[in-house]
Design a protein around this motif. Structure first.
Motif, PDB file in Angstrom:
ATOM      1  N   MET A 157       0.843  -1.119   0.032  1.00 57.10           N
ATOM      2  CA  MET A 157      -0.115  -0.161   0.109  1.00 57.10           C
ATOM      3  C   MET A 157       0.837   1.271  -0.081  1.00 57.10           C
ATOM      4  N   PRO A 158       1.063   1.943  -1.145  1.00 64.27           N
ATOM      5  CA  PRO A 158       1.814   2.984  -1.188  1.00 64.27           C
ATOM      6  C   PRO A 158       1.424   4.159  -0.146  1.00 64.27           C
ATOM      7  N   THR A 159       0.338   4.378   0.016  1.00 66.37           N
ATOM      8  CA  THR A 159      -0.234   5.666   0.747  1.00 66.37           C
ATOM      9  C   THR A 159      -1.339   5.126   1.605  1.00 66.37           C
ATOM     10  N   PRO A 160      -1.508   5.809   2.773  1.00 66.71           N
ATOM     11  CA  PRO A 160      -2.631   5.694   3.518  1.00 66.71           C
ATOM     12  C   PRO A 160      -3.852   6.162   2.996  1.00 66.71           C
ATOM     13  N   PRO A 161      -5.150   5.400   3.507  1.00 65.82           N
ATOM     14  CA  PRO A 161      -6.361   6.068   2.928  1.00 65.82           C
ATOM     15  C   PRO A 161      -6.363   7.303   3.451  1.00 65.82           C
ATOM     16  N   PRO A 162      -6.893   8.358   2.653  1.00 59.93           N
ATOM     17  CA  PRO A 162      -7.095   9.795   2.818  1.00 59.93           C
ATOM     18  C   PRO A 162      -7.703  10.221   4.035  1.00 59.93           C
ATOM     19  N   PRO A 193      -5.230   9.180   7.867  1.00 59.31           N
ATOM     20  CA  PRO A 193      -3.899   9.327   7.355  1.00 59.31           C
ATOM     21  C   PRO A 193      -2.622   8.832   8.209  1.00 59.31           C
ATOM     22  N   ALA A 194      -3.183   9.021   9.674  1.00 58.73           N
ATOM     23  CA  ALA A 194      -2.191   8.363  10.712  1.00 58.73           C
ATOM     24  C   ALA A 194      -2.587   7.108  11.479  1.00 58.73           C
ATOM     25  N   ALA A 195      -3.375   6.496  10.792  1.00 57.51           N
ATOM     26  CA  ALA A 195      -3.953   5.321  11.443  1.00 57.51           C
ATOM     27  C   ALA A 195      -3.209   4.171  12.018  1.00 57.51           C
TER      28      ALA A 195
END
Lengths: 238, 238
Positions: free
Chosen positions: A1-6, A9-11
């Protein structure tokens, strides 16, 4: 997963984190009448504790920069901070005991003609003779000094350390205090004039201790930070 | 109270705060064979969500910079990041819904000869034609681009965008892509040579599309960031 779900963001796997600001406030001061001025940093301390940089927790209603300015304002009026900029973030997981605390650090500059009185529990200390500082605060002072020295070489940042008008010998002393080594006053004037960083005011100051003609007074052309030597070829088209 | 007690630096009135990293990774790429190369930024997205910069929560066991590198490594190998530096911290209390999240942002640069393939859900996008980005991510891309353009004017930062050897016409295209306007190749070579930023390698490349002699190849003298034009008078004594 390249990026966290918007939406979160810091989950993933966050531990408790607190965020503080810490600011190295510099002023060039004459400690005694017959010694060269030196670069000083603003420190505070509580009874028996080590000295600390002004700062504190980020305010719930404000950005980090505003929080930093408020913390400094306990000692130095906001209006006397001629320049403030972010330094690096200090985020070593073990920089403080207890809850992890990340420090967003700042460099702030006070012109040398601003009165130096401070409230109780704060004091100016020469950067070259610091008392014991808390945690990594000495490292932050060093980072701030390093940034200042670098920016003296390619920006007009000295406007925020200098008085509003000055003989070049005084500006040279300010550069020397901030850099830690002597600079040649004649060369400094030649370079800063050619780059239109300082301009002659057409006025003269008081004759110095060594007598002679009253010195010409100069001023900085800008009171905002700017890079003073962009490559000529890299300037945007007009 | 000018400073918080050293034993509890973030005690007073802290609300819940989370800290994330977000990195603008730039590479200059040729989108088609017959157009000039453009500055691209690495973006990721989940199904239907807006595009985001690579990032995530600060790792419990690491600094912010290490956390940022790890988040980028999901898409681009760490070894291909030729330069990474901190940008500003984004700390508006309302930049994200929900728990307050402070973003420590980074600029990362990938040389143009590094292959551009990416895992699924990531893609390079021209900075001048961005899709809709989450939250303040477009503002962070803009800040990164601004920093890059500024540093092109007083440092050797282009080493991190250029291939290991290049004809000057190619370096000129890279500057143009990063700055957003054309630069004169002859002037660029003159300035970068005089400052010993680029050096001739003694080799030549392939003849270009327009024919003629094979072009001389150049290389950056340093692969570490340095300020390329300190005032002569401000250099420390040897």
């Amino acid at each position: 997963m390249p990026t966290p779900p918007p939406s979160s963001p810091a989950a993933a796997g966050t531990s408790d984190v607190e965020v503080e600001t810490l600011t190295a406030v510099f002023q060039v001061q004459e400690m005694t009448a017959d010694t060269d001025p030196v670069l000083c940093v603003l420190l505070g301390h509580d009874t028996d504790g080590p000295w600390t940089l002004p700062g504190g927790a980020v305010a719930a209603d404000a950005t980090l920069e505003t929080s930093a300015r408020r913390a400094v304002a306990d000692s130095v009026a906001i209006a006397n901070i001629a320049h403030l900029e972010q330094l690096a973030v200090f985020s070593d997981p073990h920089r403080l005991p207890g809850t992890r605390t990340i420090a967003s650090t700042y460099l702030a500059l006070v012109p040398s003609d601003v009165p130096t009185e401070l409230p109780h529990a704060s004091a100016w200390h020469p950067v070259d003779a610091l008392p014991t500082l808390a945690f990594d605060h000495a490292e932050i002072v060093e980072a701030a000094r390093h940034r200042l020295a670098a920016k003296l070489s390619y920006t007009n940042i000295a406007f925020a350390l200098a008085p509003s008008r000055f003989p070049m010998s005084q500006l040279s002393e300010i550069y020397c205090a901030a850099l830690g080594y002597a600079v040649d006053t004649t060369n400094l004037l030649r370079i800063l004039s050619r780059r239109a960083v300082v301009v002659a005011t057409g006025t003269v100051g008081k004759t110095g201790r060594s007598g002679g003609r009253p010195p010409a007074l100069y001023a900085f052309a800008d009171k905002q930070l700017r890079v003073t030597d962009e490559f000529a070829t890299l300037r945007p088209p007009m």
